[in-house]
Write an enzyme that holds these catalytic residues in place. Structure first.
Site, mmCIF file in Angstrom:
data_model
loop_
_atom_site.group_PDB
_atom_site.id
_atom_site.type_symbol
_atom_site.label_atom_id
_atom_site.label_comp_id
_atom_site.label_asym_id
_atom_site.label_seq_id
_atom_site.Cartn_x
_atom_site.Cartn_y
_atom_site.Cartn_z
ATOM 1 N N ASN A 156 0.885 -1.171 0.000
ATOM 2 C CA ASN A 156 0.000 0.000 0.000
ATOM 3 C C ASN A 156 0.916 1.212 0.000
ATOM 4 O O ASN A 156 1.459 1.602 1.026
ATOM 5 C CB ASN A 156 -0.879 -0.033 1.255
ATOM 6 C CG ASN A 156 -1.821 1.153 1.324
ATOM 7 O OD1 ASN A 156 -1.808 2.024 0.443
ATOM 8 N ND2 ASN A 156 -2.619 1.194 2.375
ATOM 9 N N ARG B 151 -2.578 -2.163 -3.273
ATOM 10 C CA ARG B 151 -3.822 -1.475 -2.939
ATOM 11 C C ARG B 151 -3.904 -0.189 -3.762
ATOM 12 O O ARG B 151 -2.955 0.591 -3.799
ATOM 13 C CB ARG B 151 -3.844 -1.116 -1.456
ATOM 14 C CG ARG B 151 -5.102 -0.371 -1.108
ATOM 15 C CD ARG B 151 -5.055 0.256 0.254
ATOM 16 N NE ARG B 151 -6.313 0.929 0.499
ATOM 17 C CZ ARG B 151 -6.424 2.062 1.184
ATOM 18 N NH1 ARG B 151 -5.352 2.632 1.693
ATOM 19 N NH2 ARG B 151 -7.600 2.609 1.382
ATOM 20 N N HIS C 251 -13.244 2.162 0.742
ATOM 21 C CA HIS C 251 -13.178 1.073 1.741
ATOM 22 C C HIS C 251 -13.789 -0.215 1.181
ATOM 23 O O HIS C 251 -14.213 -1.080 1.937
ATOM 24 C CB HIS C 251 -13.957 1.422 3.041
ATOM 25 C CG HIS C 251 -13.345 2.502 3.864
ATOM 26 N ND1 HIS C 251 -14.114 3.424 4.549
ATOM 27 C CD2 HIS C 251 -12.060 2.803 4.133
ATOM 28 C CE1 HIS C 251 -13.320 4.260 5.197
ATOM 29 N NE2 HIS C 251 -12.062 3.907 4.968
ATOM 30 N N ARG D 33 -12.406 14.401 8.818
ATOM 31 C CA ARG D 33 -13.192 14.719 7.619
ATOM 32 C C ARG D 33 -14.638 15.012 8.009
ATOM 33 O O ARG D 33 -15.210 14.315 8.849
ATOM 34 C CB ARG D 33 -13.154 13.546 6.640
ATOM 35 C CG ARG D 33 -11.855 13.458 5.872
ATOM 36 C CD ARG D 33 -11.784 12.208 5.017
ATOM 37 N NE ARG D 33 -10.858 11.235 5.570
ATOM 38 C CZ ARG D 33 -10.735 9.986 5.159
ATOM 39 N NH1 ARG D 33 -11.485 9.543 4.182
ATOM 40 N NH2 ARG D 33 -9.865 9.176 5.720
ATOM 41 N N GLU E 297 -7.823 -5.941 5.307
ATOM 42 C CA GLU E 297 -7.725 -5.538 3.903
ATOM 43 C C GLU E 297 -6.524 -6.181 3.216
ATOM 44 O O GLU E 297 -6.595 -6.526 2.041
ATOM 45 C CB GLU E 297 -7.657 -4.004 3.822
ATOM 46 C CG GLU E 297 -9.001 -3.368 4.157
ATOM 47 C CD GLU E 297 -8.918 -1.895 4.486
ATOM 48 O OE1 GLU E 297 -8.527 -1.570 5.623
ATOM 49 O OE2 GLU E 297 -9.236 -1.071 3.628
#
Ligand code: AMP
Length: 403
Positions: free
Chosen positions: A7, A95, A184, A245, A388
């Protein structure tokens, strides 16, 4: 089959090497502060296992290439290495946050895929350049090793137009691909399959509301194993209230701020992504700090928590309406897996929708997949740890087998 999952961000690389014969993590780590005066590499051997060992390197890491050289050195090191040479690595899974509508499944990386990722940079200016840096370096350092791109957006490619279109002039969709993509997806997809297994149902007959609640948070309505709606939009900003956020805000606020405060688009973008959410309301973005502050009587922290729960409940309610029948709510990620208060706040007052927590089960600190619904709850409430990296490794292995 050993699979390296990467990633790669703009100044960091996270990695994990898995032995797919038993899905065991051989080693994992992070390379951070790439390009800064001093970089740092944290490497773990057999993470989580009894023989766990840690190595930290602190030295300038000028580029992704330099970072990857260090990682390969540690993975294949004569003393601490977990494989003999890089030839033992069967494939690399990358990813990728934004696949836009160019990619509706994971794919083997070739020049066309790289060109597609470059084309998508305007839709993911923060993420895709970092992913591309990682992919370029990995292709150079592992020529001939299959590389697979796994996209956060792919799971949501099954949304119908009524869910992914914004009610803006249609040509914005045609010309600029302005629409909801959702993120996600690797996590929502992983917990969907794990939840179906847990419930003993075929995934294609399973309806879920999955709540990925972490630093970034999103919810997904899953019908017959497929995403039919999700809270994040063209970027990972829309929807739920997150660490920094804002989630949903009336976009009319932004021109108002430009007029009233003379803020530039860049300043507003920075504010809604990095200075908002929990941090904007109470100055803290870590849920554990927020709980401590609430316990100490901090009214703003309490407001942030109230707003978080309320926003989550509004979306759970709307996704019940979207799905009709719901088999389970699934909580995952840092907050979803570990925070019983956040789970109560996300389901409170929904007994009339068949959602009823068992408060003792909810409080239990056990790890692993578990059901925390009351025995008479019509809808099960599950906690499923997300993974993940494992999902990326599984998709990478699956793609190799199919090719
Ligand atoms: P993630 O982005 O999935 O790593 O999740 C990060 C979020 O999980 C942060 O807000 C943490 O405060 C939160 N978190 C992690 N552990 C706990 C815990 N034991 N209780 C409450 N929140 C937690």
């Amino acid at each position: 089959m050993d699979i390296l999952v990467i990633n790669s961000g703009s100044s960091s690389i996270k990695y994990q090497l898995l032995d797919m014969s038993d899905e065991r993590v051989l080693c994992s780590g992070t390379v951070e502060r790439i390009g800064e005066a001093m970089g740092v590499l944290n490497h773990k051997i057999a993470p989580g296992a009894p023989g766990e060992d840690k190595i930290t390197l602190t030295e300038p890491i000028p580029s992704h290439e330099a970072g990857m050289h260090l990682v390969i050195g540690l993975i294949t090191d004569a003393e601490h290495g977990v494989v003999k040479s890089k030839a033992d690595i069967t494939a690399i899974g990358h990813r990728v946050v934004q696949g836009g509508d160019l990619f509706d499944q994971s794919c083997l990386v070739d020049d066309t895929v790289v060109a597609g990722l470059e084309k998508l940079i305007p839709l993911a200016p923060v993420h895709n350049p970092g992913h591309l840096a990682g992919i370029r370096v990995a292709r150079e350092l592992f020529p001939g090793t299959p590389q697979v791109a796994v996209f956060d957006t792919v799971f949501h490619q099954t949304m119908p137009p009524r869910a992914y279109m914004y009610a803006l002039p249609y040509e914005l969709y045609e010309e600029l691909k302005v629409r909801r993509y959702g993120f996600h997806g690797t996590s929502h997809g992983y917990v969907t399959k794990e939840a179906a297994k847990f419930l003993g149902k075929p995934v294609e007959e399973t309806n879920l509301i999955t709540l990925h609640l972490g630093n970034g948070s999103s919810m997904c309505a899953v019908k017959g194993g497929h995403s039919v709606d999700t809270t994040m939009g063209i970027t990972p900003l829309e929807g739920l209230i997150m660490g920094t956020r804002s989630g949903d805000v009336d976009p009319a606020v932004y021109p108002l701020l430009a007029q009233a405060r003379g803020m530039s688009i860049q300043q507003i973008d920075d504010m809604v992504n990095k200075q908002s959410g929990f941090k904007g309301i109470c100055g803290m973005n870590d849920m554990r700090d927020i709980h401590d502050a609430v316990a100490a009587g901090d009214a703003r922290a309490k407001l942030a928590l109230d707003m978080f729960g309320y926003r989550n409940r509004k979306y759970v309610g709307s996704y019940v309406a979207v799905l009709g029948r719901v088999d389970a709510l699934v909580f995952t990620a840092g907050i979803g897996e570990n925070d019983p208060v956040a789970r109560v706040l996300s389901c409170r007052g929904m007994e009339h929708l068949g959602i009823k927590l068992d408060h003792e089960r909810n409080q239990a600190t056990e790890r692993g997949a578990r059901d925390i619904a009351a025995p008479d709850s019509a809808v099960r409430v599950l906690v499923i740890p997300t993974n993940e990296e494992l999902e990326i490794a599984r998709q990478t292995a699956g793609l190799l087998r199919d090719n």
